[in-house]
Scaffold this active site. Structure first.
Site, PDB file in Angstrom:
ATOM      1  N   CYS A   1     -11.290  -0.308   3.082  1.00 46.26           N
ATOM      2  CA  CYS A   1     -10.606  -0.653   4.331  1.00 46.26           C
ATOM      3  C   CYS A   1      -9.939   0.583   4.915  1.00 46.26           C
ATOM      4  O   CYS A   1      -9.269   1.327   4.202  1.00 46.26           O
ATOM      5  CB  CYS A   1      -9.561  -1.746   4.076  1.00 46.26           C
ATOM      6  SG  CYS A   1     -10.300  -3.375   3.886  1.00 46.26           S
TER       7      CYS A   1
ATOM      8  N   GLU B   1      -5.048   3.166   6.278  1.00 47.19           N
ATOM      9  CA  GLU B   1      -4.846   2.961   4.844  1.00 47.19           C
ATOM     10  C   GLU B   1      -5.464   4.125   4.075  1.00 47.19           C
ATOM     11  O   GLU B   1      -4.978   4.530   3.029  1.00 47.19           O
ATOM     12  CB  GLU B   1      -5.489   1.649   4.383  1.00 47.19           C
ATOM     13  CG  GLU B   1      -5.035   1.299   2.973  1.00 47.19           C
ATOM     14  CD  GLU B   1      -5.942   0.357   2.211  1.00 47.19           C
ATOM     15  OE1 GLU B   1      -6.054   0.543   0.996  1.00 47.19           O
ATOM     16  OE2 GLU B   1      -6.519  -0.546   2.814  1.00 47.19           O
TER      17      GLU B   1
ATOM     18  N   ARG C   1       0.826  -1.223   0.000  1.00 46.66           N
ATOM     19  CA  ARG C   1       0.000   0.000   0.000  1.00 46.66           C
ATOM     20  C   ARG C   1       0.857   1.270   0.000  1.00 46.66           C
ATOM     21  O   ARG C   1       0.528   2.267   0.643  1.00 46.66           O
ATOM     22  CB  ARG C   1      -0.961   0.033   1.196  1.00 46.66           C
ATOM     23  CG  ARG C   1      -1.899  -1.151   1.276  1.00 46.66           C
ATOM     24  CD  ARG C   1      -2.888  -1.197   0.108  1.00 46.66           C
ATOM     25  NE  ARG C   1      -3.678  -2.411   0.174  1.00 46.66           N
ATOM     26  CZ  ARG C   1      -3.325  -3.561  -0.430  1.00 46.66           C
ATOM     27  NH1 ARG C   1      -2.226  -3.657  -1.146  1.00 46.66           N
ATOM     28  NH2 ARG C   1      -4.102  -4.620  -0.326  1.00 46.66           N
TER      29      ARG C   1
HETATM   30  N1  EPU Z   1     -12.045 -11.107   9.385  1.00 43.66           N
HETATM   31  C1  EPU Z   1     -12.712 -11.213  10.582  1.00 43.66           C
HETATM   32  N2  EPU Z   1     -13.631 -10.248  10.916  1.00 43.66           N
HETATM   33  C2  EPU Z   1     -13.918  -9.205  10.097  1.00 43.66           C
HETATM   34  C3  EPU Z   1     -13.219  -9.089   8.861  1.00 43.66           C
HETATM   35  C4  EPU Z   1     -12.296 -10.067   8.527  1.00 43.66           C
HETATM   36  O1  EPU Z   1     -12.476 -12.129  11.364  1.00 43.66           O
HETATM   37  O2  EPU Z   1     -14.769  -8.375  10.461  1.00 43.66           O
HETATM   38  C5  EPU Z   1     -11.070 -12.156   9.014  1.00 43.66           C
HETATM   39  C6  EPU Z   1     -11.594 -12.968   7.821  1.00 43.66           C
HETATM   40  O3  EPU Z   1     -12.421 -14.020   8.225  1.00 43.66           O
HETATM   41  C7  EPU Z   1     -10.305 -13.448   7.186  1.00 43.66           C
HETATM   42  C8  EPU Z   1      -9.294 -12.335   7.499  1.00 43.66           C
HETATM   43  O4  EPU Z   1      -9.876 -11.571   8.559  1.00 43.66           O
HETATM   44  O5  EPU Z   1      -9.855 -14.623   7.809  1.00 43.66           O
HETATM   45  C9  EPU Z   1      -9.016 -11.461   6.270  1.00 43.66           C
HETATM   46  O6  EPU Z   1     -10.193 -10.851   5.809  1.00 43.66           O
HETATM   47  P1  EPU Z   1     -10.487 -10.586   4.265  1.00 43.66           P
HETATM   48  O7  EPU Z   1     -10.308 -11.840   3.493  1.00 43.66           O
HETATM   49  O8  EPU Z   1     -11.788  -9.877   4.163  1.00 43.66           O
HETATM   50  O9  EPU Z   1      -9.315  -9.664   3.763  1.00 43.66           O
HETATM   51  P2  EPU Z   1      -8.732  -8.307   4.337  1.00 43.66           P
HETATM   52  O10 EPU Z   1      -7.275  -8.516   4.591  1.00 43.66           O
HETATM   53  O11 EPU Z   1      -9.536  -7.784   5.473  1.00 43.66           O
HETATM   54  C10 EPU Z   1      -7.976  -7.348   2.019  1.00 43.66           C
HETATM   55  C11 EPU Z   1      -7.885  -5.936   1.496  1.00 43.66           C
HETATM   56  C12 EPU Z   1      -9.221  -5.516   0.892  1.00 43.66           C
HETATM   57  C13 EPU Z   1      -9.610  -6.480  -0.215  1.00 43.66           C
HETATM   58  C14 EPU Z   1      -9.707  -7.880   0.434  1.00 43.66           C
HETATM   59  C15 EPU Z   1     -10.092  -8.963  -0.557  1.00 43.66           C
HETATM   60  C16 EPU Z   1      -6.335  -4.641   2.911  1.00 43.66           C
HETATM   61  C17 EPU Z   1      -6.206  -3.687   4.044  1.00 43.66           C
HETATM   62  N3  EPU Z   1      -7.582  -5.034   2.615  1.00 43.66           N
HETATM   63  O12 EPU Z   1      -8.908  -7.313   3.090  1.00 43.66           O
HETATM   64  O13 EPU Z   1      -9.034  -4.233   0.314  1.00 43.66           O
HETATM   65  O14 EPU Z   1     -10.867  -6.122  -0.791  1.00 43.66           O
HETATM   66  O15 EPU Z   1      -8.426  -8.237   0.996  1.00 43.66           O
HETATM   67  O16 EPU Z   1      -9.069  -9.192  -1.472  1.00 43.66           O
HETATM   68  O17 EPU Z   1      -5.341  -5.003   2.302  1.00 43.66           O
HETATM   69  C18 EPU Z   1      -9.293  -1.880   0.547  1.00 43.66           C
HETATM   70  O18 EPU Z   1      -8.093  -1.813   0.289  1.00 43.66           O
HETATM   71  O19 EPU Z   1      -9.997  -0.860   0.721  1.00 43.66           O
HETATM   72  C19 EPU Z   1      -9.887  -3.201   0.676  1.00 43.66           C
HETATM   73  C20 EPU Z   1     -11.115  -3.365   1.084  1.00 43.66           C
END
Ligand code: EPU
Length: 303
Positions: A229, A299, A181
């Site tokens: 995010c 972010e 990022r």
């Molecule tokens: N999780 C929870 N509770 C929650 C949210 C997530 O326990 O409320 C757990 C999920 O179950 C999973 C882990 O956290 O095991 C990761 O969650 P997720 O797969 O949703 O991915 P993320 O890391 O939270 C990233 C990007 C998103 C992108 C998604 C999907 C970042 C900060 N975020 O989210 O990007 O859409 O992967 O590829 O890198 C953005 O940049 O604005 C954004 C939304």
């Protein structure tokens, strides 16, 4: 301090045609939060942009490009920035071509990334579909190296053309550096980006855009107003998981709330104020900090 008598200043820099006084920034951000500003510009071309930069330099107001408003929280301070939206035709060009199974895209910085990703996938570049679901403009995405769990924008970049430091032209950055990022383009205004690459065999079999889209629909509050995010993921962990674990899902300050679907999203229930969002972010940082000893880094850009 905001500039006094902005109409006079805008006239002096010959920028009247691309200026909108009293712009309500809450309408310029997907979160729907912001103040009213008199320093909002939509340049038609590089000459306009060059003059906008001169105004910003001479008046000591930082120049900020609003990359689609999807990753920003506008606070009171935003009215002291010169804000620029690259909506003019010069900044919207798109050209997609292929040779020997390699895909090439040239895209203006103001082009919406979701539309570009759709165009690329339709043209057969399924691996570019790994960028599905990233909101905002091409320029904004490059600046912060936006990404999904399946890939980052920087993975596909060949060259970036940025506004020349002194002239109304461009200069090429052939080897920009990208981190999680982040990019080495922080002091540059991105004008145009060249992407290139091939399809990975597995992406030809199972186009990633379909899987990403259906997962987003299941796990993210895509129908509510948010800025995506809010925090970067700490190394080998997930900000959403941490915020969820400390029990903050659904927690509210004013009309800003931690999403009940995905805890790394803050949603605007209606009339949230910049202060509500900042305070909610602060509470999240304090709680995650005291329970896990992790300092979450925003972010979103706070302007
Ligand atoms: N999780 C929870 N509770 C929650 C949210 C997530 O326990 O409320 C757990 C999920 O179950 C999973 C882990 O956290 O095991 C990761 O969650 P997720 O797969 O949703 O991915 P993320 O890391 O939270 C990233 C990007 C998103 C992108 C998604 C999907 C970042 C900060 N975020 O989210 O990007 O859409 O992967 O590829 O890198 C953005 O940049 O604005 C954004 C939304």
């Amino acid at each position: 301090m905001p500039i006094s008598n902005p109409a006079h200043v805008v006239e002096a820099f010959e920028l009247k045609d691309c200026w909108t006084p009293e712009t309500d920034l809450s309408r310029k951000s997907t979160l729907g939060v912001g103040v009213v500003t008199d320093l909002y510009f939509e340049p038609d071309d590089l000459a306009d942009l060059h003059r906008i930069r001169s105004l910003s330099n001479q008046r000591g107001c930082p120049l900020t490009v609003v990359g689609g408003g999807s990753n920003v929280v506008f606070t009171e301070e935003a009215s002291e920035h010169v804000l620029v939206e690259l909506s003019g035709e010069t900044f919207q060009e798109v050209d997609i071509g292929t040779d020997e199974e390699r895909y090439h895209i040239r895209a203006g910085a103001g082009k919406q990334l979701p539309a570009l990703v759709r165009n690329a996938v339709d043209a057969g570049w399924h691996t570019f579909g790994r960028l599905t679901g990233i909101p905002g403009t091409v320029g904004g995405a490059i600046h912060g190296n936006s990404g999904t769990r399946m890939g980052e924008v920087g993975n596909f970049v060949e060259r970036v053309h940025v506004l020349h430091p002194d002239r109304p032209g461009t200069v090429c950055r052939s080897e920009p550096e990208f981190g999680y990022r982040s990019s080495s383009l922080q002091d540059d205004i991105v004008i145009r980006v060249e992407f290139s690459g091939r399809n990975r065999p597995e992406d030809r079999e199972n186009p990633p855009h379909e899987e990403i889209q259906s997962r987003r629909m299941q796990t993210q509050p895509i129908s509510e107003r948010s800025a995506g995010c809010m925090f970067k993921n700490p190394a080998d962990d997930s900000a959403g998981r941490l915020i969820d674990e400390v029990g903050l899902k659904g927690y509210k300050v004013g009309e800003a709330r931690v999403s009940t679907e995905h805890a790394n999203f803050l949603v605007n229930e209606g009339e949230a104020e910049p202060e509500d969002v900042l305070q909610l972010m602060q509470t999240i940082r304090e709680r995650v900090g005291s329970e896990y000893g992790i300092d979450l880094e925003p972010e979103v850009r706070i302007v």
